[in-house]
Design a protein around this motif. Structure first.
Motif, PDB file in Angstrom:
ATOM      1  N   LYS A 214      -8.993  -0.283  -3.884  1.00 40.25           N
ATOM      2  CA  LYS A 214      -7.812  -1.044  -4.268  1.00 40.25           C
ATOM      3  C   LYS A 214      -7.268  -0.468  -5.563  1.00 40.25           C
ATOM      4  O   LYS A 214      -7.976   0.224  -6.298  1.00 40.25           O
ATOM      5  CB  LYS A 214      -8.133  -2.526  -4.436  1.00 40.25           C
ATOM      6  CG  LYS A 214      -8.993  -2.860  -5.642  1.00 40.25           C
ATOM      7  CD  LYS A 214      -9.187  -4.367  -5.755  1.00 40.25           C
ATOM      8  CE  LYS A 214     -10.006  -4.715  -7.001  1.00 40.25           C
ATOM      9  NZ  LYS A 214     -10.181  -6.186  -7.150  1.00 40.25           N
TER      10      LYS A 214
ATOM     11  N   THR B 247       0.837  -1.201   0.000  1.00 37.02           N
ATOM     12  CA  THR B 247       0.000   0.000   0.000  1.00 37.02           C
ATOM     13  C   THR B 247       0.876   1.256   0.000  1.00 37.02           C
ATOM     14  O   THR B 247       0.586   2.222  -0.712  1.00 37.02           O
ATOM     15  CB  THR B 247      -0.940  -0.002   1.220  1.00 37.02           C
ATOM     16  OG1 THR B 247      -1.847  -1.105   1.103  1.00 37.02           O
ATOM     17  CG2 THR B 247      -1.743   1.290   1.303  1.00 37.02           C
TER      18      THR B 247
ATOM     19  N   SER C 151      -7.524  -6.191   3.347  1.00 36.46           N
ATOM     20  CA  SER C 151      -8.047  -4.930   2.823  1.00 36.46           C
ATOM     21  C   SER C 151      -8.337  -3.950   3.955  1.00 36.46           C
ATOM     22  O   SER C 151      -8.112  -2.745   3.819  1.00 36.46           O
ATOM     23  CB  SER C 151      -9.319  -5.175   2.001  1.00 36.46           C
ATOM     24  OG  SER C 151     -10.326  -5.809   2.782  1.00 36.46           O
TER      25      SER C 151
ATOM     26  N   ALA D 281      -3.799  -4.068  -3.804  1.00 33.35           N
ATOM     27  CA  ALA D 281      -4.879  -4.820  -4.443  1.00 33.35           C
ATOM     28  C   ALA D 281      -4.679  -6.315  -4.314  1.00 33.35           C
ATOM     29  O   ALA D 281      -5.360  -7.096  -4.954  1.00 33.35           O
ATOM     30  CB  ALA D 281      -4.970  -4.449  -5.922  1.00 33.35           C
TER      31      ALA D 281
ATOM     32  N   PHE E 276     -13.183  -1.244  -1.021  1.00 28.31           N
ATOM     33  CA  PHE E 276     -11.997  -1.994  -1.419  1.00 28.31           C
ATOM     34  C   PHE E 276     -12.088  -2.422  -2.880  1.00 28.31           C
ATOM     35  O   PHE E 276     -11.158  -2.224  -3.659  1.00 28.31           O
ATOM     36  CB  PHE E 276     -11.798  -3.224  -0.531  1.00 28.31           C
ATOM     37  CG  PHE E 276     -10.629  -4.072  -0.971  1.00 28.31           C
ATOM     38  CD1 PHE E 276      -9.333  -3.605  -0.853  1.00 28.31           C
ATOM     39  CD2 PHE E 276     -10.824  -5.329  -1.529  1.00 28.31           C
ATOM     40  CE1 PHE E 276      -8.246  -4.351  -1.269  1.00 28.31           C
ATOM     41  CE2 PHE E 276      -9.751  -6.102  -1.946  1.00 28.31           C
ATOM     42  CZ  PHE E 276      -8.465  -5.623  -1.814  1.00 28.31           C
TER      43      PHE E 276
END
Length: 293
Positions: A214, A113, A245, A232, A188
């Motif tokens: 995502k 991330t 997530s 993702a 997400f």
């Protein structure tokens, strides 16, 4: 971009959504990362049986500035330690191995991330939140938990903040909002229709809109003015309430909160101390009889 890594993650996650020519290039890059970083756009197009124009289009699809940006990220990926990917739990697995797997999964999700966050988009979001009269968070299901977490954080630094998990309540509030407000839609998958509708209503009212999804193009991200992305990486089958997530979304919310708090440091510290002291008097009533410095 925040980190000069993440190129292979971007390519892998965008692969199913790419048009045929761009998909060929992405597949070549994933299969031959080491040799690809020394190729020109023309050479890469030739190796993948496409064209240099398709290479440039691929970089745009990845929201990158160009091929040098992508190659730099891939080169960074090649310097990283080998990761095993998200690991699912097995039937009757021991607590010690579950601890190891869940810890490894969380670390990988957080790292990916961080690699995917676009600094320019993040700074735009921070500026909007700093100036916001009111902030409206909206998410459904597990993303609704993130919305409420964001609300309690920003309330503590004196930001008028709302969080809803019901689209009717959320859109009712933004219908009375102004262009000084900010709406943040959290999903997400990026394909939650209600979140897209919420952002659409907010945008029509003149609000600044931010999406948290995502990585990749989606219904929700395409509706927003500012796009923020999380890892993702696909959830393991035994996902236990969107574990990975949720961690990724919380990470981005924490980054947003800390950036906003830092940009108005003295004011934030004052409000955080005030809220902390009030909460402590609720936990320990005797403290309320003395002045807390």
């Amino acid at each position: 971009m925040s980190f000069m890594t993440g190129g292979l993650v971007m390519l892998t996650e965008m692969l199913p959504k790419l048009p045929p020519s761009e998909k060929k290039i992405a597949e070549y890059l994933i299969e031959h990362p080491q040799e690809s970083i020394s190729l020109t756009a023309h050479e890469l197009g030739k190796r993948s049986a496409t064209s240099s124009a398709a290479v440039i289009r691929l970089c745009k699809s990845l929201n990158l500035k160009g091929l040098p940006d992508l190659k730099l990220r891939i080169a960074g990926d090649l310097q990283k330690k080998i990761e095993h990917g998200l690991r699912d739990i097995e039937p009757n697995e021991s607590a010690i191995t579950i601890i190891d797997k869940m810890t490894s999964n969380s670390i990988q999700t957080i790292r990916e991330t961080a690699e995917l966050l676009n600094i320019e988009e993040l700074e735009k979001a921070i500026e909007k939140l700093n100036k916001a009269r009111r902030i409206h968070f909206f998410g459904i299901g597990a993303s609704g938990i993130i919305a409420h977490d964001a609300q309690q954080k920003f309330l503590r630094i004196d930001k008028t903040t709302y969080a809803f998990t019901d689209v009717h309540m959320a859109t009712t509030l933004v219908a009375t909002a102004t262009d000084e407000d900010v709406a943040i839609g959290i999903s997400f998958s990026g394909e939650t229709r209600e979140v897209s509708q919420f952002l659409e209503v907010a945008k029509n009212k003149g609000l600044s809109t931010i999406s948290l999804t995502k990585y990749g193009q989606s219904l929700v991200s395409e509706t927003a003015d500012i796009q923020l992305y999380t890892s993702a990486t696909k959830e393991p089958t035994f996902r236990s309430g969107a574990t990975s997530s949720r961690i990724a979304q919380l990470q981005v919310i924490d980054i947003l909160f800390m950036c906003v708090a830092s940009s108005q440091y003295d004011k934030s510290v004052k409000h955080l101390n005030e809220t902390r002291n009030v909460v402590e008097t609720l936990r320990f009533p005797s403290k309320g009889r003395t002045k807390v410095k």
